[in-house]
Scaffold this motif. Structure first.
Motif, PDB file in Angstrom:
ATOM      1  N   ARG A 148      63.662  20.182  -8.946  1.00  0.00           N
ATOM      2  CA  ARG A 148      62.647  20.425  -7.918  1.00  0.00           C
ATOM      3  C   ARG A 148      62.867  19.503  -6.722  1.00  0.00           C
ATOM      4  O   ARG A 148      62.784  19.921  -5.568  1.00  0.00           O
ATOM      5  CB  ARG A 148      61.258  20.178  -8.528  1.00  0.00           C
TER       6      ARG A 148
ATOM      7  N   ARG B  83      68.925  26.500 -13.483  1.00  0.00           N
ATOM      8  CA  ARG B  83      68.085  26.061 -12.382  1.00  0.00           C
ATOM      9  C   ARG B  83      68.631  24.777 -11.776  1.00  0.00           C
ATOM     10  O   ARG B  83      68.761  24.651 -10.552  1.00  0.00           O
ATOM     11  CB  ARG B  83      66.680  25.839 -12.931  1.00  0.00           C
TER      12      ARG B  83
ATOM     13  N   TYR C 222      63.292  27.738  -3.813  1.00  0.00           N
ATOM     14  CA  TYR C 222      62.105  27.325  -4.566  1.00  0.00           C
ATOM     15  C   TYR C 222      61.490  28.520  -5.291  1.00  0.00           C
ATOM     16  O   TYR C 222      61.176  28.454  -6.480  1.00  0.00           O
ATOM     17  CB  TYR C 222      61.085  26.686  -3.624  1.00  0.00           C
TER      18      TYR C 222
ATOM     19  N   PHE D 204      61.845  28.569  -9.324  1.00  0.00           N
ATOM     20  CA  PHE D 204      60.606  28.255 -10.026  1.00  0.00           C
ATOM     21  C   PHE D 204      59.717  29.486 -10.188  1.00  0.00           C
ATOM     22  O   PHE D 204      58.620  29.409 -10.732  1.00  0.00           O
ATOM     23  CB  PHE D 204      59.892  27.088  -9.345  1.00  0.00           C
TER      24      PHE D 204
END
Lengths: 311, 235
Positions: free
Chosen positions: A32, A157, A223, A227
């Motif tokens: 993130r 990811r 993003y 996510f």
């Protein structure tokens, strides 16, 4: 090989190794953080290098996020074409916003960009039947993949975020050392002088803002893709302020400052919220202390005092 | 007579009703060193500001090298071969001396060799890596002149370049200016020794109008000029 490039490659290698060393919780955070760092790197190009203090970058982040998420959700595009849509959408939004906002400067520029971003936020709310407004919508796990790699898995990811981060870092690292980047720094330092050397300052500021907005938009798209969620809160004022904070903390006009700032800010909130409910107070005090004692940010101060070659 | 590189016709600037420049007709032959003098507030900076596009004209024309440039923005005029140094020192304070010169040279198509050459010519070669903002005032002024030189301009406009320089630096400046080839120079200057020793020709402005033009000797002998300017400045 020059030292800045070597440093960038070392940082990229260290981030790649970190996935295998760090516990799951922290590597999840780091994925993130890398996406947020890309957002801040885009912001840094405008603010840190060109001296354009924008308070509306959430508009570009959201343009990329919605460009990808809406085209996947409603047009059933796969990830790669949707990323292209996000790229075009954020470049276009940045181009139009820049053409208008760059007629102003200083405080007026801050306010105009802020207003544009608010208009973007309200637009997202207005088209609630597509965007689901503040509540947002989830991208199903099945569509979140590129070439068979599942981007909802921890590893997929993490490395997708790392690739985006690395590409952005290497591009920006090369850009700020190239004549074009040096000119942007010159504009930041002394716009009147740059004009009187024959540089078309207005055009270069616009190009810088388009590049900045596009990078920020790619972060927004990533993003949503990594996510699995897109919502109007990402278009709101706090998301315009975050990249400014990351860049100020890490060091405006340093290539790695946005990463350092994002890591610092993320863990400052993460750690202090484990200690007290008043974690925003702790974060606030630390930020005030940092701006008081390290006004050039962590890497900016490092560069000034000890490591003059720091990119 | 040599070709005229720069001319103005009826150049006028009005600030909220105050005439800063009134109908100035001005001809500058190629290769000349021209000094522009006049008392404070005579409109010298306004005049050169209109030449290079920093200040929009109220009316009148600026013609550079046979081309009407009145409608061009400042940066385009610079790329035609005009260089300008500011009255108040204006360098890239946060960048190195070398980078300052390189930014000037690069836009004008200069290479690394020109940067090195310029640094040596103005005597800043040993300070090339210093941050420009850390230089002494005199050195910053010299750096700014160096930035102009690095552009290899056809017309070099200098607004009070020797202001605040030490005697030795002023002497070096005179040598530098008179040694320039292929460059026409328009010099706003208060230091009379610089004006008299470097200028081929002098234009005197007073209250926004051309009061007199002539060789240094003619200007020195001109009674109107003495009354308006030299009489008080030299007293």
């Amino acid at each position: 090989m020059n030292r800045p490039l070597a440093l960038h490659l070392v940082v990229i290698a260290a981030l790649a190794a970190a996935f295998f060393v760090l516990p799951d919780y922290h590597s999840g955070n780091l994925a993130r953080i890398m996406v947020l760092a890309v957002y801040a790197m885009g912001y840094n190009l405008a603010f840190g290098y060109t001296g354009l203090l924008s308070l509306g970058h959430a508009l570009f982040f959201a343009a990329g996020m919605y460009g990808l998420a809406l085209s996947m959700q409603h047009l059933s595009l796969t990830a790669i074409p949707a990323l292209m849509v996000a790229l075009i959408a954020s470049a276009l939004v940045a181009g139009i916003t820049g053409a208008l906002a760059l007629r102003t400067r200083g405080v007026a520029f801050m306010i105009v960009t802020l207003m544009f971003a608010q208009a973007g936020y309200l637009t997202a709310l207005y088209f609630v039947q597509y965007t689901r407004g503040d509540e947002g919508f989830v991208l199903p796990q099945a569509v979140r993949q590129i070439a068979g790699v599942d981007l909802s898995s921890a590893m997929g990811r993490y490395f997708a975020a790392l690739i985006l981060f690395s590409v952005t870092l290497l591009i920006i690292g090369a850009l700020v050392r190239a004549p074009f980047g040096r000119t942007l720094i010159a504009i930041r330092e002394n716009e009147a002088r740059a004009t009187m050397l024959g540089y078309d300052v207005q055009r270069r500021k616009w190009l810088a803002l388009v590049a900045s907005g596009t990078i920020s938009g790619m972060a927004g798209a990533a993003y949503a893709l990594l996510f699995g969620y897109a919502g109007a809160s990402f278009a709101a004022v706090p998301y315009s302020i975050f990249p400014l904070l990351y860049v100020l903390l890490g060091g405006a006009g340093t290539t790695l400052g946005p990463l350092v700032g994002a890591v610092f800010m993320f863990y400052l909130i993460d750690l202090s919220s484990g200690v007290t409910d008043a974690y925003m107070l702790v974060a606030g005090v630390v930020l005030v202390l940092l701006t008081l004692f390290l006004p050039q940010g962590l890497l900016g101060t490092l560069r000034k005092r000890w490591v003059p070659w720091l990119p | 007579m040599a070709t005229v590189i720069l001319e103005t016709r009826g150049l006028t600037k009005t600030y909220a009703g105050v005439q800063a420049n009134t109908d100035i007709d001005f001809d500058l032959p190629e290769g000349q060193i021209r000094a522009l003098i006049g008392p404070n507030g005579a409109g010298k900076t306004t005049f050169v500001g209109m030449l290079c596009g920093r200040i929009p004209v109220t009316r009148g024309k600026v013609i550079f090298d046979g081309r009407d440039i009145s409608g061009l923005p400042a940066h385009k005029r610079i790329t035609l071969g005009i260089a300008y140094t500011f009255q108040i020192t204006s360098v890239f304070a946060g960048l190195s001396v070398h980078e300052n010169i390189a930014l000037a040279a690069r836009r004008a198509g200069g290479n690394a060799a020109r940067v090195t050459e310029t640094l040596e010519r103005v005597g800043l070669a040993d300070r090339a890596d210093q941050t420009a903002g850390d230089l002494s005032y005199g050195h910053q002024r010299i750096l700014e002149i160096g930035m102009g030189l690095a552009q290899s301009p056809r017309l070099f406009i200098l607004d009070e370049p020797t202001q605040g320089l030490a005697e030795s630096e002023v002497a070096a400046f005179k040598t530098l200016i008179t040694g320039l080839k292929n460059t026409t120079i328009l010099l706003i200057e208060h230091n009379m020794s610089v004006v008299m020793e470097t200028a081929d020709y002098i234009t005197v402005l007073d209250q926004g109008m051309t009061l007199a033009e002539g060789t240094p000797d003619a200007i020195r002998a001109n009674r109107a000029v003495r009354a308006a300017y030299l009489g008080t400045a030299d007293a």
